[in-house]
Design a protein around this motif. Structure first.
Motif, PDB file in Angstrom:
ATOM      1  N   UNK A 364       0.815  -1.212   0.000  1.00 47.66           N
ATOM      2  CA  UNK A 364       0.000   0.000   0.000  1.00 47.66           C
ATOM      3  C   UNK A 364       0.847   1.259   0.000  1.00 47.66           C
ATOM      4  N   UNK A 365       1.912   1.273   0.805  1.00 47.42           N
ATOM      5  CA  UNK A 365       2.808   2.433   0.818  1.00 47.42           C
ATOM      6  C   UNK A 365       3.504   2.567  -0.531  1.00 47.42           C
ATOM      7  N   UNK A 366       3.930   1.449  -1.102  1.00 42.64           N
ATOM      8  CA  UNK A 366       4.578   1.482  -2.407  1.00 42.64           C
ATOM      9  C   UNK A 366       3.659   2.072  -3.465  1.00 42.64           C
ATOM     10  N   UNK A 367       2.426   1.619  -3.495  1.00 39.26           N
ATOM     11  CA  UNK A 367       1.486   2.113  -4.502  1.00 39.26           C
ATOM     12  C   UNK A 367       1.208   3.603  -4.318  1.00 39.26           C
ATOM     13  N   UNK A 368       1.013   4.035  -3.076  1.00 45.98           N
ATOM     14  CA  UNK A 368       0.690   5.442  -2.845  1.00 45.98           C
ATOM     15  C   UNK A 368       1.849   6.346  -3.232  1.00 45.98           C
ATOM     16  N   UNK A 369       3.067   5.922  -2.923  1.00 44.91           N
ATOM     17  CA  UNK A 369       4.216   6.747  -3.272  1.00 44.91           C
ATOM     18  C   UNK A 369       4.421   6.772  -4.785  1.00 44.91           C
ATOM     19  N   UNK A 370       4.173   5.656  -5.450  1.00 46.93           N
ATOM     20  CA  UNK A 370       4.263   5.645  -6.908  1.00 46.93           C
ATOM     21  C   UNK A 370       3.257   6.620  -7.517  1.00 46.93           C
ATOM     22  N   UNK A 371       2.041   6.630  -7.009  1.00 45.89           N
ATOM     23  CA  UNK A 371       1.018   7.556  -7.501  1.00 45.89           C
ATOM     24  C   UNK A 371       1.413   9.007  -7.273  1.00 45.89           C
ATOM     25  N   UNK A 372       1.808   9.320  -6.048  1.00 46.19           N
ATOM     26  CA  UNK A 372       2.066  10.714  -5.697  1.00 46.19           C
ATOM     27  C   UNK A 372       3.348  11.254  -6.316  1.00 46.19           C
ATOM     28  N   UNK A 373       4.188  10.365  -6.842  1.00 52.58           N
ATOM     29  CA  UNK A 373       5.441  10.819  -7.443  1.00 52.58           C
ATOM     30  C   UNK A 373       5.284  11.278  -8.892  1.00 52.58           C
ATOM     31  N   UNK A 374       4.150  11.012  -9.518  1.00 50.96           N
ATOM     32  CA  UNK A 374       3.981  11.326 -10.938  1.00 50.96           C
ATOM     33  C   UNK A 374       3.698  12.813 -11.126  1.00 50.96           C
ATOM     34  N   UNK A 549       1.136   4.493 -13.294  1.00 50.07           N
ATOM     35  CA  UNK A 549       1.011   5.230 -14.546  1.00 50.07           C
ATOM     36  C   UNK A 549      -0.370   5.032 -15.158  1.00 50.07           C
ATOM     37  N   UNK A 550      -0.853   3.807 -15.166  1.00 46.52           N
ATOM     38  CA  UNK A 550      -2.168   3.531 -15.743  1.00 46.52           C
ATOM     39  C   UNK A 550      -3.278   4.230 -14.964  1.00 46.52           C
ATOM     40  N   UNK A 551      -3.153   4.298 -13.638  1.00 42.29           N
ATOM     41  CA  UNK A 551      -4.157   4.998 -12.832  1.00 42.29           C
ATOM     42  C   UNK A 551      -4.260   6.463 -13.237  1.00 42.29           C
ATOM     43  N   UNK A 552      -3.117   7.068 -13.547  1.00 41.45           N
ATOM     44  CA  UNK A 552      -3.093   8.476 -13.944  1.00 41.45           C
ATOM     45  C   UNK A 552      -3.572   8.647 -15.380  1.00 41.45           C
ATOM     46  N   UNK A 553      -3.110   7.806 -16.281  1.00 39.60           N
ATOM     47  CA  UNK A 553      -3.487   7.931 -17.690  1.00 39.60           C
ATOM     48  C   UNK A 553      -4.994   7.856 -17.891  1.00 39.60           C
ATOM     49  N   UNK A 554      -5.647   6.971 -17.160  1.00 39.96           N
ATOM     50  CA  UNK A 554      -7.067   6.737 -17.387  1.00 39.96           C
ATOM     51  C   UNK A 554      -7.961   7.379 -16.325  1.00 39.96           C
ATOM     52  N   UNK A 555      -7.400   8.287 -15.535  1.00 35.32           N
ATOM     53  CA  UNK A 555      -8.204   9.142 -14.680  1.00 35.32           C
ATOM     54  C   UNK A 555      -8.629   8.576 -13.353  1.00 35.32           C
ATOM     55  N   UNK A 556      -8.151   7.381 -12.996  1.00 34.02           N
ATOM     56  CA  UNK A 556      -8.482   6.852 -11.673  1.00 34.02           C
ATOM     57  C   UNK A 556      -7.756   7.618 -10.575  1.00 34.02           C
ATOM     58  N   UNK A 557      -6.666   8.298 -10.940  1.00 34.98           N
ATOM     59  CA  UNK A 557      -5.921   9.108  -9.977  1.00 34.98           C
ATOM     60  C   UNK A 557      -5.515  10.406 -10.645  1.00 34.98           C
ATOM     61  N   UNK A 558      -5.665  11.491  -9.927  1.00 36.21           N
ATOM     62  CA  UNK A 558      -5.320  12.824 -10.420  1.00 36.21           C
ATOM     63  C   UNK A 558      -3.891  13.153 -10.007  1.00 36.21           C
ATOM     64  N   UNK A 559      -2.964  13.326 -10.947  1.00 37.88           N
ATOM     65  CA  UNK A 559      -1.561  13.551 -10.565  1.00 37.88           C
ATOM     66  C   UNK A 559      -1.380  14.862  -9.812  1.00 37.88           C
ATOM     67  N   UNK A 560      -0.511  14.816  -8.798  1.00 39.18           N
ATOM     68  CA  UNK A 560      -0.252  16.008  -7.993  1.00 39.18           C
ATOM     69  C   UNK A 560       1.205  16.208  -7.662  1.00 39.18           C
ATOM     70  N   UNK A 561       2.095  15.460  -8.345  1.00 33.37           N
ATOM     71  CA  UNK A 561       3.517  15.611  -8.088  1.00 33.37           C
ATOM     72  C   UNK A 561       4.057  16.926  -8.642  1.00 33.37           C
ATOM     73  N   UNK A 562       5.181  17.367  -8.088  1.00 38.44           N
ATOM     74  CA  UNK A 562       5.827  18.606  -8.528  1.00 38.44           C
ATOM     75  C   UNK A 562       7.332  18.367  -8.652  1.00 38.44           C
ATOM     76  N   UNK A 563       7.958  19.081  -9.565  1.00 34.23           N
ATOM     77  CA  UNK A 563       9.381  18.898  -9.814  1.00 34.23           C
ATOM     78  C   UNK A 563      10.217  19.351  -8.623  1.00 34.23           C
ATOM     79  N   UNK A 564      11.377  18.724  -8.486  1.00 32.36           N
ATOM     80  CA  UNK A 564      12.260  19.019  -7.347  1.00 32.36           C
ATOM     81  C   UNK A 564      13.577  19.648  -7.785  1.00 32.36           C
TER      82      UNK A 564
END
Length: 724
Positions: A364-374, A549-564
């Protein structure tokens, strides 16, 4: 006879085997005595050979029942890959995105959770007898700064800003250590002190800059982790600072040990040799080993044992020198609870049973961090998200489309979802997926033409090919085949993305193209930014890369990452590689040209409005603090994550300051139409500058401009705070 409690400790790990000479009632086994007394007793019982041996990465004293806390690389997951030559089997462990990706989440609490996962898995492996592998000192976080995007090891650090990196390094260190008030779950070893951000000739170059930059930039992430997380381990870097090699630099003893209380100070691999061969600061290996010990090194990753024995004979060092070094090192042994009854140390219960990397919590932590990193870099005319219901076919194209690339410091994950796999699973059997790894024989163009939409996945190879382990020279690694690639031992020669030609070809065949850039560092993708409808960025090595990536591409997750880091529009915007004075045009604080993408940049599928910037007091004392508040409203039609960023500008300083400087941030989820108040703490001490004459930080009485923005180049609100 060994006590029953200590027998339990033996049973949970072969590393804890106690020799015949161990005295279970000896003072060093007494958890109720002060640590200094326990260590003094232990040292009094050790032989000279045992003391010298314990200065290696094996901190154990088998004869006296002192376990080795061991070590493992661990900047984004434990590195426990197999090694046939050493008869070492691989152990799968949870693998998160590379540190730039972790940073792009702008979520320190999630980074802390990732550190907690890694520390837990280190305990599990250490204390599960079938593994027989002590790894309780984890070599991470990497607290250096991404000063230049050509740096080959940019993939290992959180970003370019000292405060931001310090927050993330502190969070990851806290996660490794765990939440117990007395004991650590695992011990962090921060890398690499200091100003280590060039690979070419790194074992003989000097990073030259003044004292202010030491205190205000390069050392900040280390200091924050030492002071705010009580981390107490660090690795010295290969390079010199102002002509003195870091392995023997007086700053180790004066500041790192003396001011920040760091216990374990490690050399880097082979760094003692470089004092002779490259820096030429020592005449031979014995002199180098002695100089390192005198400077504060108490963990050697090099040849040193016979040299220290010879130094004892000729009087170059004394037994007291060894004792001082080990007194610091054994504090980590005690902090980990390795000499205490297991019933007192909650972390000793972590062993056996189902591997944690297969469990729902760690996944679960792995998936959430992958999502929030995009990070969504571009989204023209609502190109994203894609509507699966309106698609009959999708082209998935590119050399990174069906792989999850490992890096030099990544481990072996329990599973890895590639972009192709993630997309196939997301669209289901009703949508045809046309895959082409490249444009050989026109395959990519044909796939793009035959599909409703084309997703092209490009980027770098973190190891520059499969043979990195064999590509080392006497000073770094061989050049990468692609000049835009970099790795440990080799800096990048260009910021051009060679695979952008593939993107051009795909775009020509299908204007409805989505570019996914999986990379460890910035590229000057000016053509793509101008022409491609939508661009996403991800870092490498997440086991959930394709799923997220697929969650973001198809709208299941709204990307919120920012460049560092700042993405330059051209390599010509960068100062010379070895210019370590960032005031000459480095980072968002001093950059002179307009970047391709600014520091802190990131888009969303929704829109946010910031309003009502205020502080809880109109003025703050020089030793005080305030709370900066801002209202964030989601004015779009999707729930999403906003990242309000607090920057400051000094309006009355007597010394040169950056044009603006990050001093706080928060990631917050806001529903459509909802307004949330975000509160960001700001200490006056954060606004200090280093006064060389006073040898101290000084907070000036001055007006400070507060700015809230969606990035360093998108400031929406301003107000003034008076420092008194």
């Amino acid at each position: 006879m060994v006590s029953a409690g200590r027998g339990i400790l033996i049973a949970i790990g072969a590393l804890l085997a106690i020799g015949a000479a161990a005295a279970p009632n000896a003072p060093y086994f007494n958890p109720d005595l002060p640590a200094d007394q326990r260590i003094a007793n232990l040292l009094s019982l050790m032989t000279l050979d045992e003391k010298i041996d314990a200065l290696s990465t094996n901190s154990g004293v088998p004869r006296l029942g002192v376990p080795n806390f061991g070590s493992s690389e661990g900047i984004h997951g434990l590195q426990q890959r197999g090694n046939e030559e050493r008869h070492r089997t691989a152990i799968p462990t949870t693998q998160f995105p590379q540190p730039p990706g972790m940073g792009e989440s702008w979520n320190p609490d999630l980074v802390r959770q990732a550190g907690g996962v890694e520390g837990y898995e280190a305990r599990y492996i250490t204390q599960t007898p079938s593994y027989d592998r002590p790894i309780l000192m984890l070599w991470g976080p990497q607290a250096d700064l991404a000063r230049d995007p050509r740096w080959g090891r940019s993939e290992e650090v959180y970003g370019e800003d000292p405060f931001f990196n310090g927050v993330m390094a502190t969070a990851f260190a806290r996660g490794l250590q765990g939440a117990d008030p007395k004991y650590w779950q695992a011990a962090p070893l921060l890398k690499h002190f200091l100003a280590n951000s060039n690979e070419n000739d790194r074992t003989r170059t000097s990073s030259n800059f003044d004292e202010r930059l030491f205190w205000e930039y390069y050392s900040v992430p280390f200091r924050m982790a030492f002071e705010d997380a009580d981390a107490s381990g660090v690795m010295a870097s290969y390079n010199a600072w102002n002509g003195t090699p870091m392995t023997v630099h007086p700053v180790l003893r004066d500041v790192v040990i003396g001011k920040w209380g760091v216990d374990v100070v490690s050399s880097d691999g082979g760094a003692i040799k470089t004092l002779v061969k490259d820096h030429k600061s020592s005449a031979n290996q014995k002199d180098a080993a002695v100089a390192a010990l005198k400077a504060g090194i108490n963990q050697y990753l090099d040849v040193y044992k016979d040299e220290l024995r010879a130094a004892l004979v000729d009087g170059s060092i004394t037994e007291a020198d060894l004792d001082e070094a080990l007194e610091r090192k054994f504090r980590t042994t005690i902090k980990l609870g390795l000499l205490d009854p297991p019933e007192r140390v909650a972390y000793t219960r972590i062993h056996g049973g189902a591997p944690p990397w297969d469990g729902a919590r760690h996944r679960g932590v792995s998936r959430q961090l992958a999502l929030e990193s995009i990070v969504l870099l571009k989204n023209s005319a609502g190109a994203l998200p894609l509507n699966k219901a309106r698609l009959k076919s999708v082209a998935v194209i590119g050399p990174l489309a069906d792989s999850v690339h490992w890096d030099w410091y990544g481990g072996q994950p329990p599973y890895a979802v590639t972009p192709l796999q993630g997309i196939r699973e997301a669209v289901g059997p009703g949508v045809r997926v046309n895959y082409a790894p490249d444009d050989s024989a026109g395959a990519a163009v044909a796939a793009a033409r035959a599909s409703d939409v084309a997703i092209v996945v490009v980027g770098n190879d973190p190891t520059c090919g499969p043979n990195m382990a064999h590509d080392w020279t006497d000073n770094g690694t061989k050049p990468c085949a692609d000049a835009g690639d970099g790795r440990e031992g080799r800096d990048r020669q260009t910021l051009t993305l060679a695979q952008e030609d593939l993107v051009r070809n795909v775009m020509a065949a299908n204007p409805r193209t989505i570019m996914v850039l999986v990379s460890s560092f910035p590229y000057t993708i000016n053509w793509s930014q101008e022409h491609v409808p939508a661009i996403l960025h991800m870092a490498h090595s997440s086991q959930d890369e394709g799923w997220a990536l697929a969650q973001v591409l198809f709208g299941a997750y709204n990307p919120g990452g920012h460049l560092v880091v700042t993405w330059p529009a051209s390599i010509a915007q960068l100062p010379a590689m070895m210019d370590y004075d960032i005031r000459h045009g480095r980072t968002y604080m001093y950059a002179k040209g307009k970047p391709l993408y600014p520091f802190g940049y990131g888009l969303s599928y929704t829109r946010f409005r910031y309003a009502n910037l205020r502080t809880d007091k109109p003025a703050v004392a020089r030793n005080g603090r305030t709370i900066v508040s801002v209202d964030v409203t989601n004015v779009g039609d999707r729930s999403g994550d906003a990242v309000p960023q607090l920057y400051v500008r000094h309006r009355g300083s007597k010394v040169e300051r950056p044009a603006l400087k990050l001093e706080g941030f928060s990631r917050v989820t806001v529903a459509p139409g909802e307004t949330k108040t975000v509160r960001i703490p700001l200490k006056a001490a954060q606004l200090a500058y280093w006064n060389g004459a006073q040898k101290a930080f000084v907070v000036e009485p001055e007006p400070v401009e507060l700015m809230i923005g969606a990035s360093s180049a998108d400031i929406e609100l301003r107000s003034t705070l008076q420092i008194r």
